[in-house]
Design a protein around this motif. Structure first.
Motif, PDB file in Angstrom:
ATOM      1  N   SER A 134      75.938 -10.747   6.591  1.00  0.00           N
ATOM      2  CA  SER A 134      74.738 -10.701   7.424  1.00  0.00           C
ATOM      3  C   SER A 134      74.481  -9.303   7.986  1.00  0.00           C
ATOM      4  N   THR A 135      75.397  -8.376   7.712  1.00  0.00           N
ATOM      5  CA  THR A 135      75.262  -7.000   8.192  1.00  0.00           C
ATOM      6  C   THR A 135      74.339  -6.212   7.270  1.00  0.00           C
ATOM      7  N   ARG A 136      73.403  -5.494   7.819  1.00  0.00           N
ATOM      8  CA  ARG A 136      72.476  -4.697   7.010  1.00  0.00           C
ATOM      9  C   ARG A 136      73.120  -3.374   6.633  1.00  0.00           C
ATOM     10  N   PRO A 137      72.987  -2.884   5.421  1.00  0.00           N
ATOM     11  CA  PRO A 137      72.091  -3.321   4.349  1.00  0.00           C
ATOM     12  C   PRO A 137      72.689  -4.339   3.384  1.00  0.00           C
ATOM     13  N   ILE A 138      73.863  -4.911   3.699  1.00  0.00           N
ATOM     14  CA  ILE A 138      74.401  -5.953   2.817  1.00  0.00           C
ATOM     15  C   ILE A 138      73.408  -7.110   2.764  1.00  0.00           C
ATOM     16  N   LEU A 139      72.884  -7.479   3.930  1.00  0.00           N
ATOM     17  CA  LEU A 139      71.712  -8.349   4.014  1.00  0.00           C
ATOM     18  C   LEU A 139      70.489  -7.459   3.968  1.00  0.00           C
ATOM     19  N   ASN A 140      69.545  -7.760   3.085  1.00  0.00           N
ATOM     20  CA  ASN A 140      68.383  -6.895   2.917  1.00  0.00           C
ATOM     21  C   ASN A 140      67.181  -7.724   2.474  1.00  0.00           C
ATOM     22  N   LYS A 141      66.095  -7.055   2.163  1.00  0.00           N
ATOM     23  CA  LYS A 141      64.844  -7.754   1.839  1.00  0.00           C
ATOM     24  C   LYS A 141      64.904  -8.522   0.520  1.00  0.00           C
ATOM     25  N   LEU A 142      65.917  -8.240  -0.310  1.00  0.00           N
ATOM     26  CA  LEU A 142      66.069  -8.943  -1.580  1.00  0.00           C
ATOM     27  C   LEU A 142      66.919 -10.207  -1.469  1.00  0.00           C
ATOM     28  N   THR A 143      67.641 -10.379  -0.362  1.00  0.00           N
ATOM     29  CA  THR A 143      68.613 -11.465  -0.259  1.00  0.00           C
ATOM     30  C   THR A 143      67.909 -12.816  -0.197  1.00  0.00           C
ATOM     31  N   THR A 144      68.202 -13.668  -1.174  1.00  0.00           N
ATOM     32  CA  THR A 144      67.590 -14.998  -1.195  1.00  0.00           C
ATOM     33  C   THR A 144      68.498 -16.034  -0.547  1.00  0.00           C
ATOM     34  N   TYR A 145      69.816 -15.933  -0.782  1.00  0.00           N
ATOM     35  CA  TYR A 145      70.717 -16.878  -0.143  1.00  0.00           C
ATOM     36  C   TYR A 145      72.088 -16.263   0.066  1.00  0.00           C
ATOM     37  N   THR A 146      72.820 -16.849   1.017  1.00  0.00           N
ATOM     38  CA  THR A 146      74.240 -16.576   1.222  1.00  0.00           C
ATOM     39  C   THR A 146      75.000 -17.860   0.964  1.00  0.00           C
ATOM     40  N   SER A 147      76.066 -17.776   0.184  1.00  0.00           N
ATOM     41  CA  SER A 147      76.906 -18.941  -0.088  1.00  0.00           C
ATOM     42  C   SER A 147      78.334 -18.661   0.353  1.00  0.00           C
ATOM     43  N   LEU A 148      78.977 -19.668   0.927  1.00  0.00           N
ATOM     44  CA  LEU A 148      80.378 -19.600   1.309  1.00  0.00           C
ATOM     45  C   LEU A 148      81.150 -20.649   0.539  1.00  0.00           C
ATOM     46  N   MET A 149      82.337 -20.254   0.039  1.00  0.00           N
ATOM     47  CA  MET A 149      83.146 -21.159  -0.776  1.00  0.00           C
ATOM     48  C   MET A 149      84.588 -21.187  -0.284  1.00  0.00           C
ATOM     49  N   ASP A 150      85.107 -22.388  -0.155  1.00  0.00           N
ATOM     50  CA  ASP A 150      86.518 -22.631   0.121  1.00  0.00           C
ATOM     51  C   ASP A 150      87.020 -23.509  -1.017  1.00  0.00           C
ATOM     52  N   VAL A 151      87.968 -23.023  -1.791  1.00  0.00           N
ATOM     53  CA  VAL A 151      88.388 -23.721  -3.005  1.00  0.00           C
ATOM     54  C   VAL A 151      88.873 -25.136  -2.712  1.00  0.00           C
ATOM     55  N   ASN A 152      89.357 -25.377  -1.510  1.00  0.00           N
ATOM     56  CA  ASN A 152      89.890 -26.702  -1.178  1.00  0.00           C
ATOM     57  C   ASN A 152      88.858 -27.637  -0.554  1.00  0.00           C
TER      58      ASN A 152
END
Length: 391
Positions: free
Chosen positions: A356-374
């Motif tokens: 969520s930190t800019r520029p990691i989050l930017n105007k191109l970002t459509t979604y953020t996904s989080l994954m926990d293998v378990n």
């Protein structure tokens, strides 16, 4: 590394002043974005793999047909601008041939999607091959002090694809957001794996096979990129190469371990260069597999080439052993924020805050996904209010 495509885009961007928006330099890490707003959670659908391929997508595509049609109209116009009339017409005129040559079951699934959406097979084929060449992403794998692994990603899409100077958004990115869905792929009534998809897109970009591995892929920019592979597929009937997102779907359906998935992603001949980001279920099972079309190089979680050499990996769209370009450096702030958070705080919360930190989050970002293998995965639609980086 060949950054010419991005340099050309950047020059075009500056010269035409296509984006009239202030892009602030990185200043601080977001530490309060988590938890995400529940209203931004993406809807969940089921893909029944026991159904005939032409019927698997009918429910989802029927619900999203208006949005799919709007996106494809825009993509066709913007692709014409990006590729030029001659190359665009050549690809468009051969899309029926491409559709017929797709491996089973994807050929029949595309036909079924076109029917459910009341669109041409060629148009749905364009929609499904477009991602071989135009995605920007950030992926992170981390391990906490107890050896638990977490995986997150931003999927950015639509660079130079229809900037709206009034709303300060990329048009294609905004058209994609209503199409983001979480899919539960089922056989015999049981979920085999989960993924985050755009409705009507049959490949896999982000996924988890619970108890076994997590996965995302990021675009890798090279002169012999996806369009070269597509042209070889059309001109020379070179069908011995794998479409990247079809390979990843096959891995999700068939691989039963981190090591098996890693082997398949490393050694299969590809249509486009790419980064595969793979997390396992055991400590230290994390890797970035940097793929040329025929060769690979792997950076593992504990290798000397990793960003930290210890508890996390970060991949944007550039090779680990080179510096990212000055006009698209999302890696440096990600590494800074991960180090600031520290392994003692390694968690899905930390990943979401970093993403969520800019520029990691930017105007191109459509979604953020989080994954926990378990425990599976979740995803949320994203927006980036001004002032925000365009990419």
């Amino acid at each position: 590394m060949d950054n010419r495509p991005l340099v050309i885009f950047a020059a075009l961007f500056v010269t035409t002043q296509a984006v009239s928006i202030a892009s602030p330099p990185f200043s601080s890490c977001d530490t309060k974005a988590y938890p995400p707003d529940p209203k931004d959670a993406v809807p969940v659908y089921t893909v029944n793999l026991d159904l005939p391929p032409k019927e698997r997508w009918v429910e989802l595509v029927s619900a999203k047909k208006v949005e799919i049609a709007g996106l494809i109209d825009d993509v066709k116009n913007l692709t014409l601008t990006l590729l030029g009339e001659k190359l665009f017409n050549f690809i468009i005129n051969n899309l029926d041939k491409v559709a017929a040559s797709l491996p089973h079951p994807y050929d029949e699934e595309v036909v079924g999607i076109a029917s459910a959406a009341d669109m041409l097979v060629a148009e749905i084929t364009l929609y499904n091959i477009f991602y071989e060449a135009f995605t920007f992403c950030t992926s992170i794998i981390m391990q906490d002090p107890d050896g638990n692994l977490y995986h997150g990603r931003n999927l950015d899409f639509g660079l130079f694809m229809g900037w709206d100077p009034k709303k300060h958004v990329w048009r294609v990115a905004e058209l994609l957001k209503p199409l983001v869905v979480q899919l539960k792929w089922q056989k015999g009534g049981k979920t085999v794996y989960e993924s985050i998809n755009y409705a009507g897109y049959v490949g896999i970009l982000t996924a988890v096979k619970q108890g076994k591995f997590t996965f995302s892929f990021d675009e890798r920019f090279k002169a012999n990129g996806g369009f070269v592979g597509i042209l070889e597929w059309i001109l020379f009937n070179d069908h011995n190469q794998k479409w990247v997102s079809f390979l990843t779907r096959e891995v999700m359906e068939n691989a039963e371990s981190y090591d098996e998935a890693k082997s398949l992603l490393s050694k299969t001949r590809l249509l486009a260069p790419v980064y595969f980001i793979l997390g396992g279920a055991k400590p230290k099972e994390g890797s970035i597999i940097t793929r040329w079309r025929d060769e690979f190089r792997t950076v593992d979680l504990w290798s000397k080439e990793s960003d930290s050499g210890s508890w996390y990996l970060v991949e944007t769209n550039y090779d680990q052993w080179t510096s990212p370009p000055f006009f698209d450096d999302r890696r440096t702030p990600a590494v800074h924020c991960l180090n600031a958070g520290g392994q003692k705080n390694a968690s899905l919360e930390l990943i979401y805050n970093v993403l969520s930190t800019r520029p990691i989050l930017n105007k191109l970002t459509t979604y953020t996904s989080l994954m926990d293998v378990n425990h599976g995965m979740e995803a949320w639609l994203r927006s980036c209010g001004d002032p925000c980086w365009p990419w």
